[in-house]
Design a protein around this motif. Structure first.
Motif: not given
Length: 171
Positions: A128-133, A135-142, A150-151
């Motif tokens: 959801l963070m990636n596809r709907f918000e 956010k990039t992989h790096r932002e999610i990982a952080s 893992t992301v």
């Protein structure tokens, strides 16, 4: 002997009546189309020349303009009808929104929401963070304090789950 109206007289009457004729024509069509009709009217008058007697040149000029406008409108209506037929033939009309298509879309959206809800919590959250918000992989990982790989794993897992349920979506 029949008195003939000189061409220059006929065209000068057209010039004198032009603004009134053009205003009448513009009330029935767009300004650019009215300009075309006025040009066509002038050409018809010029081609007509001084053939035969014309008792009322102003009425004659208005009549030619009115008939030219009617011809233009008929041709335009015919052209739009043909264009509509071509669009129907070329483009799939199933894409139009009908109550049935709306219901199918809602069912598919409900199924998609249920499939996303069925994902493991962490996978769902990352997806959801990636596809709907957005956010990039790096932002999610952080933000979640996990690695980029893992992301990637969670997003791939979610997409595999959703692609498996795609065959069950209504058409």
């Amino acid at each position: 002997m029949v008195k003939r109206l000189p061409l220059t007289r006929l065209l000068s009457v057209f010039g004198a009546e032009r603004s009134r004729i053009e205003a009448t024509i513009q009330s029935r069509m767009k300004a650019a189309e009215a300009t075309d009709v006025m040009q066509d009217t002038w050409l018809k008058l010029a081609q007509r020349g001084a053939e035969g007697a014309i008792d009322d040149p102003a009425a004659f000029v208005r009549s030619v303009a009115r008939n030219t406008a009617l011809d233009y409108l008929r041709k335009d209506r015919r052209r739009r009808s043909i264009d509509a037929e071509i669009r129907e033939l070329l483009f799939d009309t199933e894409d139009e929104l009908s109550p049935e298509r709306i219901l199918i879309g809602r069912e598919a959206a409900d199924m998609l929401a249920a499939a996303i809800d069925a994902l493991p919590e962490q996978t769902r959250r990352v997806f959801l963070m990636n596809r709907f918000e957005g956010k990039t992989h790096r932002e999610i990982a952080s933000e979640l304090r996990i690695s980029d790989s893992t992301v990637y794993y969670h997003i791939r897992r979610a997409l595999e789950h959703l692609s498996g349920m795609r065959q069950h979506l209504p058409d």
